[in-house]
Design an enzyme around this catalytic site. Structure first.
Site, PDB file in Angstrom:
ATOM      1  N   HIS A  25     -25.382  15.097 -23.478  1.00  0.00           N
ATOM      2  CA  HIS A  25     -24.114  15.498 -24.094  1.00  0.00           C
ATOM      3  C   HIS A  25     -24.246  16.806 -24.878  1.00  0.00           C
ATOM      4  O   HIS A  25     -23.231  17.408 -25.254  1.00  0.00           O
ATOM      5  CB  HIS A  25     -23.613  14.380 -25.017  1.00  0.00           C
ATOM      6  CG  HIS A  25     -22.117  14.378 -25.193  1.00  0.00           C
ATOM      7  ND1 HIS A  25     -21.282  15.265 -24.565  1.00  0.00           N
ATOM      8  CD2 HIS A  25     -21.305  13.592 -25.960  1.00  0.00           C
ATOM      9  CE1 HIS A  25     -20.034  15.034 -24.906  1.00  0.00           C
ATOM     10  NE2 HIS A  25     -20.013  14.021 -25.764  1.00  0.00           N
ATOM     11  N   ASP A  49     -20.109  18.220 -21.341  1.00  0.00           N
ATOM     12  CA  ASP A  49     -19.006  17.539 -22.023  1.00  0.00           C
ATOM     13  C   ASP A  49     -18.527  16.354 -21.197  1.00  0.00           C
ATOM     14  O   ASP A  49     -18.804  16.247 -19.997  1.00  0.00           O
ATOM     15  CB  ASP A  49     -17.853  18.512 -22.274  1.00  0.00           C
ATOM     16  CG  ASP A  49     -18.223  19.587 -23.283  1.00  0.00           C
ATOM     17  OD1 ASP A  49     -19.057  19.312 -24.166  1.00  0.00           O
ATOM     18  OD2 ASP A  49     -17.678  20.715 -23.172  1.00  0.00           O
TER      19      ASP A  49
END
Length: 438
Positions: free
Chosen positions: A409, A413
């Protein structure tokens, strides 16, 4: 004495000596006195001098490996640029066994693969220099092999064999007379039964536990997975895919596929092609963080996780963006066979930009796979289960599979991750999208 005589003959009758030397293939020399023009050695040597017809004074030497010149040593081979040492896992032969040239006599376990130590010559193993469990480096001596010794049928020293033959068997022991003491033996039985049934302890005794050293491959796997957890911001997104169309496509064309390409049509090739399409649509998933930079890879090397008896290995299929279904199936079958046999090389497991792990072959319904560093994402496949789903307003039983995408992450995204997994779902549910590129 022989050297002085040869030197005098060389001064008096050079033509005759030269013809004699040219006709000889080689001559042994055991003295400090050498032929004229040859270098002098400080101490006696045991070497062999070769004289070529083109130049009778030119000397070629080869040192002996032992007194009789028939001993050779098996050493640890080069294990790869990124591998500096390994653990001597086990010996495949015993002292006294006959081995052929290039036959494996021991196995070295590294962080990635298991490497064989082969015999350089055919002969009989005299002794092992290293021991199992030792840490060895390339060039370390493992065993001494004699090229002329005969194999021994039993690994016992000759002195022991003769002593065993000469020593007569011991006489059978006399049976003790216990007839008079039989009442005492009977009186002990209640105590034995009393001791045999103690109350069970809260914890099992240490005698029921075994402690063994962790293999190097398992240590490497543990360290890499823990590093992945500590480094990446791991997040997993899920989706489900209807396998009806893909399974029908496989059923309709499996015979023709095998007839033309010589390999069976499996499910993995379609998922690899779907992953390639998704990586091309979302190139950030194929990238990786390097310090303060992002490295975008314009090639797609797919790693395929394979479980073996020694641990998990992840061989790599190179340049999958230019492969068809048959090429991918052949690559997967070849790598899976090597992984099962423990024959994977370092190069076949190096690199990779994206990993696919199929836990469905073991019956896994759903899981959260861990990223294989230095990649940024991994796709988890699972078992196909008949479940009720709504299709055009009707409830039907369909073969369904859960998909899981774990991603870093820090770089990817949620939007890109969901679109990536959605693309895989669309391609698997309708493989015609690959032909039309939509």
């Amino acid at each position: 004495m022989a050297s002085r005589l040869a030197s005098r003959l060389l001064l008096r009758r050079p033509a005759a000596v030269l013809s004699l030397l040219q006709s000889s293939r080689h001559a042994r020399h055991f003295s400090t006195q050498l032929l004229e023009g040859a270098p002098r050695l400080p101490k006696p040597t045991c070497e062999r001098y070769f004289l070529r017809n083109a130049s009778p004074y030119q000397i070629w030497s080869r040192s002996f490996a032992s007194e009789n010149g028939d001993l050779v040593e098996a050493v640890v081979p080069f294990m790869g640029e990124s591998v500096t040492d390994g653990t001597l896992a086990n010996f495949l032969k015993k002292p006294g066994d006959r081995v052929e040239a290039d036959e494996a006599i021991a196995q070295i376990e590294t962080d990635k693969v298991t490497i064989d130590v082969s015999s350089p010559e055919a002969g009989v193993i005299e002794k092992f220099i290293a021991s199992e469990g030792d840490t060895v480096t390339p060039g370390t001596k493992i065993a001494v092999i004699s090229k002329s010794a005969a194999p021994s049928e039993a690994h016992v020293a000759p002195s022991e064999e003769t002593s065993q033959k000469e020593t007569p068997p011991p006489p059978p022991p006399e049976k003790p007379k216990v007839e008079a003491k039989s009442p005492k033996v009977e009186s002990v039985k209640p105590q034995a039964s009393k001791l045999a049934s103690p109350s069970e302890p809260q914890l099992p005794p240490k005698e029921r536990e075994r402690r063994v050293s962790m293999p190097r491959l398992r240590k490497r796997i543990a360290n890499r997975l823990k590093d992945s957890q500590n480094t990446f911001a791991l997040l997993t997104t899920f989706n489900e895919v209807d396998m009806t169309n893909l399974m029908k496509l496989r059923t309709d064309y499996k015979d023709e596929f095998v007839k033309k390409h010589g390999v069976k049509l499996g499910l993995m090739s379609c998922f690899v092609k779907a992953a390639v399409s998704a990586l091309q649509n979302q190139p950030i998933v194929n990238a990786v963080i390097d310090g303060d930079d992002i490295i975008y890879r314009d090639y797609i090397d797919v790693s395929v996780a394979v479980g073996t008896s020694k641990g998990l290995v992840v061989p790599v299929i190179r340049d999958t963006e230019g492969m068809n279904f048959a090429d991918i199936e052949k690559g997967i079958n070849s790598l899976a066979k090597k992984a099962t046999e423990g024959a994977l090389s370092i190069d076949e497991m190096a690199g990779g930009t994206f990993t696919i792990s199929n836990g469905g072959v073991y019956g896994s319904l759903i899981s959260t796979p861990i990223i294989n560093p230095p990649q940024s994402a991994i796709l988890g496949m699972h078992s196909i289960v008949q479940r009720p789903v709504v299709v055009d307003g009707s409830i039907l039983a369909r073969p369904m599979m859960y998909l899981a995408l774990t991603y870093d992450h820090r770089l990817i995204d949620g939007r890109e991750a969901v679109l990536f997994l959605r693309r895989i779902k669309d391609v698997v549910e309708d493989p015609r999208r690959l032909l039309l590129d939509i």
